[in-house]
Design a protein around this motif. Sequence first.
Motif, PDB file in Angstrom:
ATOM      1  N   CYS A 195     -14.008 -20.220  -5.100  1.00 30.82           N
ATOM      2  CA  CYS A 195     -15.201 -20.331  -3.982  1.00 30.82           C
ATOM      3  C   CYS A 195     -14.568 -19.926  -2.513  1.00 30.82           C
ATOM      4  N   ALA A 196     -15.650 -19.215  -1.849  1.00 32.69           N
ATOM      5  CA  ALA A 196     -15.420 -18.511  -0.709  1.00 32.69           C
ATOM      6  C   ALA A 196     -16.928 -18.851   0.112  1.00 32.69           C
ATOM      7  N   THR A 197     -16.670 -19.523   1.198  1.00 34.01           N
ATOM      8  CA  THR A 197     -17.840 -19.792   2.228  1.00 34.01           C
ATOM      9  C   THR A 197     -17.963 -19.051   3.445  1.00 34.01           C
ATOM     10  N   ASP A 198     -16.784 -18.111   3.702  1.00 31.07           N
ATOM     11  CA  ASP A 198     -16.815 -17.232   4.911  1.00 31.07           C
ATOM     12  C   ASP A 198     -16.082 -16.084   4.570  1.00 31.07           C
ATOM     13  N   ASP A 199     -16.081 -15.128   5.427  1.00 31.63           N
ATOM     14  CA  ASP A 199     -15.271 -13.887   5.243  1.00 31.63           C
ATOM     15  C   ASP A 199     -14.088 -13.891   5.129  1.00 31.63           C
ATOM     16  N   ASP A 200     -13.405 -15.033   5.768  1.00 32.37           N
ATOM     17  CA  ASP A 200     -11.944 -15.171   5.533  1.00 32.37           C
ATOM     18  C   ASP A 200     -11.353 -15.665   4.420  1.00 32.37           C
ATOM     19  N   GLU A 201     -12.371 -16.591   3.927  1.00 34.38           N
ATOM     20  CA  GLU A 201     -11.900 -17.215   2.687  1.00 34.38           C
ATOM     21  C   GLU A 201     -12.337 -16.259   1.576  1.00 34.38           C
ATOM     22  N   LEU A 202     -13.357 -15.323   1.655  1.00 37.68           N
ATOM     23  CA  LEU A 202     -13.489 -14.483   0.647  1.00 37.68           C
ATOM     24  C   LEU A 202     -12.458 -13.231   0.466  1.00 37.68           C
ATOM     25  N   ALA A 203     -11.846 -12.802   1.830  1.00 39.17           N
ATOM     26  CA  ALA A 203     -10.783 -11.709   1.612  1.00 39.17           C
ATOM     27  C   ALA A 203      -9.458 -12.616   1.055  1.00 39.17           C
ATOM     28  N   ALA A 204      -9.046 -13.793   1.479  1.00 30.61           N
ATOM     29  CA  ALA A 204      -8.096 -14.501   0.681  1.00 30.61           C
ATOM     30  C   ALA A 204      -8.197 -14.987  -0.711  1.00 30.61           C
ATOM     31  N   ALA A 205      -9.582 -15.013  -1.121  1.00 31.82           N
ATOM     32  CA  ALA A 205      -9.664 -15.037  -2.487  1.00 31.82           C
ATOM     33  C   ALA A 205      -9.461 -13.782  -3.399  1.00 31.82           C
ATOM     34  N   LEU A 206     -10.004 -12.622  -2.754  1.00 28.36           N
ATOM     35  CA  LEU A 206     -10.007 -11.353  -3.430  1.00 28.36           C
ATOM     36  C   LEU A 206      -8.625 -10.902  -3.415  1.00 28.36           C
ATOM     37  N   ASP A 207      -7.842 -11.360  -2.622  1.00 28.17           N
ATOM     38  CA  ASP A 207      -6.486 -11.249  -2.611  1.00 28.17           C
ATOM     39  C   ASP A 207      -5.646 -11.843  -3.627  1.00 28.17           C
ATOM     40  N   ARG A 208      -5.953 -13.089  -3.956  1.00 26.25           N
ATOM     41  CA  ARG A 208      -5.340 -13.729  -5.010  1.00 26.25           C
ATOM     42  C   ARG A 208      -5.970 -12.991  -6.262  1.00 26.25           C
ATOM     43  N   LEU A 209      -7.285 -12.802  -6.306  1.00 24.85           N
ATOM     44  CA  LEU A 209      -7.660 -12.214  -7.762  1.00 24.85           C
ATOM     45  C   LEU A 209      -7.095 -10.702  -8.241  1.00 24.85           C
ATOM     46  N   THR A 210      -6.274 -10.041  -7.180  1.00 24.00           N
ATOM     47  CA  THR A 210      -5.514  -8.797  -7.603  1.00 24.00           C
ATOM     48  C   THR A 210      -4.457  -9.149  -8.598  1.00 24.00           C
ATOM     49  N   GLU A 211      -4.175 -10.532  -8.393  1.00 21.19           N
ATOM     50  CA  GLU A 211      -3.006 -10.752  -8.996  1.00 21.19           C
ATOM     51  C   GLU A 211      -3.243 -11.172 -10.527  1.00 21.19           C
ATOM     52  N   PRO A 212      -2.618 -10.267 -11.456  1.00 23.04           N
ATOM     53  CA  PRO A 212      -2.951 -10.545 -13.071  1.00 23.04           C
ATOM     54  C   PRO A 212      -2.840 -11.899 -13.420  1.00 23.04           C
ATOM     55  N   SER A 213      -1.873 -12.477 -12.954  1.00 24.27           N
ATOM     56  CA  SER A 213      -1.399 -13.940 -13.451  1.00 24.27           C
ATOM     57  C   SER A 213      -2.764 -14.944 -12.965  1.00 24.27           C
ATOM     58  N   VAL A 214      -3.172 -14.605 -11.819  1.00 22.25           N
ATOM     59  CA  VAL A 214      -4.164 -15.712 -11.370  1.00 22.25           C
ATOM     60  C   VAL A 214      -5.484 -15.225 -12.180  1.00 22.25           C
ATOM     61  N   ARG A 215      -5.949 -14.105 -12.573  1.00 21.54           N
ATOM     62  CA  ARG A 215      -7.131 -13.701 -13.354  1.00 21.54           C
ATOM     63  C   ARG A 215      -6.825 -14.378 -14.711  1.00 21.54           C
ATOM     64  N   ALA A 216      -5.571 -14.225 -15.254  1.00 20.42           N
ATOM     65  CA  ALA A 216      -5.288 -14.736 -16.608  1.00 20.42           C
ATOM     66  C   ALA A 216      -5.601 -16.283 -16.819  1.00 20.42           C
ATOM     67  N   ALA A 217      -4.984 -16.959 -15.448  1.00 16.15           N
ATOM     68  CA  ALA A 217      -5.183 -18.391 -15.788  1.00 16.15           C
ATOM     69  C   ALA A 217      -6.891 -18.763 -15.550  1.00 16.15           C
ATOM     70  N   LEU A 218      -7.615 -17.982 -15.001  1.00  6.40           N
ATOM     71  CA  LEU A 218      -9.040 -18.261 -14.603  1.00  6.40           C
ATOM     72  C   LEU A 218      -9.557 -18.126 -16.171  1.00  6.40           C
TER      73      LEU A 218
END
Length: 672
Positions: free
Chosen positions: A610-633
């Motif tokens: 969940c992201a409610t502003d631009d900074d949170e969105l940038a941080a969340a997208l950075d996390r999703l670039t990690e294959p392990s994070v995507r696999a966990a979701l």
Amino acid sequence: MTSYDVAILSDLRYPGGNSASIVAEVRAQAAAGLTTVLIHVPSPHLRHARPFQAEIVACLRDGLADLAHDDEEITAAVLLIRQPRIFTEDLARVPSIRAGHTIVVLNQPPGDETGDERYYVFSSVRERVEKYFGPDVVWAPISPQVRENVLRVAPRTTLPDTDWHEIIDVAAWAVDRRRTPGSPPVIGRHGRPDPVKWPRDPSELLQAYPDTTELKVRFLGGGEIGVRRLGRRPSSWDVVEFGAETPQEFLGSLDFFVYFHDPDWVEAFGRTILEAMASGVPVIVAPHFRAMFGEAALYTDPAGVRDLVRRLHADRPAYEALVARARSFVTQRYGSASHVARLASLGVVARRRPLVPPAPLVARQPRRVLFVGDDVDRFRAIAAHLPPELEPVVVAGSACLPDAHEAGLLTEYLPSAADLGVPAARWTAFVRDRLRHLVSLYGPRAVLVGGLPHDGIMAALDDCPATRWLWLRPAMWKRGTGSGWAARGPSFHGILEPGEFAAGGDEGWTTTSRAGVATVAPITNLPSRLPRRSRDAHTILCRGLEVSLPGFRPTTDLSDATLAVARADYASFHELIGARVPTVFVPSAAAHDDELARARFADAAGVSLCATDDDELAAALDRLTEPSVRAALRRRCTELAFGNGAADAALWLAGHCRGRSEEREADLAGHR
């Protein structure tokens, strides 16, 4: 008041043998020319939203049975009540039914080896059933095991001399089995995944289903339970997810059906055993099944399975003799004819359909249902599951019509006040007149309003009282908003509320206003089987906002998306989670529904970010670039998977379209 030969009352969502038994009896009754109505009564033990079983839905769609409505009065020659656990609590609504014979089919014993009334207290269930349906109820166990349990807890209960045994359409289960002589024997089992259906002791589990090159082992449904109990997956095991193959296809791949369960479990009947016999697969089970299946099965303990398989697989004449003996046994004792015969003993005699010359072909006026509103995503999902005799017509604004056209739906334009450039009062009058015209033009069996029933819709409802108006009501309202719409609910003949994955975070007004409201699982346009996603893809899907991510190319294809960024509107939220796409949800503060609560709930559940502003969105997208994070979701989405309520919503809608009496039909004709 509608009359039927047979009424079957149950919770039509129950999986496994309960639904299979209902379907078998419905089909046998239809083949004999008998009429059937199904009465759905929710069980207190199925508290979460789930759909009717698919086979039951198919029977209703094929016209083999009718579905009773809440306000319908029914008479039947025979009322069959299945699953006594429905009556462990008082019913919220007692069906209005009068029957010549009422039979409670005891398809589950009150208890098991750990407690004689572990599952229900027989005396309490009996008291409720007799209060609702009268004292002349017949209590009919389906097997000797159930009979023994009932008489142990209620020794003075009068039971019929014979059991109300299960039935099966033997011809429908026969499979063509041409296995190569000398190939390794294949043993296995199918059924719903339930821990009590499996041996508890890991050593007995491996004895029954050995880890050896001498055998192949296949499971359809529940194999993961065995894997958990062993702590590993034996190399000889082929664990097939339930639904990946039909039971008939699966049984055609076996040489032997081997079934053992938890020692504390009392198997009421063992329907999967019957299915294996009918399909031509020799059955190996524990000795306590002998009272039901006699010489039609082989009996041993888990330790004796391997030797028994080896010996019989080498003796083809003995193997084929057992197959023939089992099929003959099933046909004579458990075939459809046995059910028709017991109904005849109750005065319900099969009707022979007279041979008459075919009637000349006459063009049939299509039966239509209007979908009104801009909730086209859910309209499309429901329309895809409607029976062929119902033709949907979508009445929506210009922004939504292309999606309806893309789905091949007939459409009518309903412009907004902004499109027309008129004030609210004039637009209300326009909507009233437009809908009144469309009702007159199409003569719909029902009008389904999606979203908000605004003043123009309510005015049209008042002008067209002979039409059945229904409300597809949204949930997930923001706290403290929208409660004024509740007062409009009683004007509708029925209200359906689609499920929400984030229901646990719903604080809106509908959570305390669900009396008389039907609910289904979340309604999505997802296919029943998701396509395999390429592991090499690096794509980003955007819905409701535009975002770029270095190294990821944009895509609009759900099945091709590596990750996604989306608003938390109903359709995007449920489709992306249902498709197991790792997603960052960015809730819109301007939305009418509570997108923020949805997005935060999904984040807390571990299925998305969940992201409610631009900074949170940038941080969340950075996390999703990690294959392990995507696999966990993706893994968490799989663990918390929900069903698609589109088919059940279509069934509910079709039921309302069929539910009008001849008097109401005449009334409708008079208003056209």
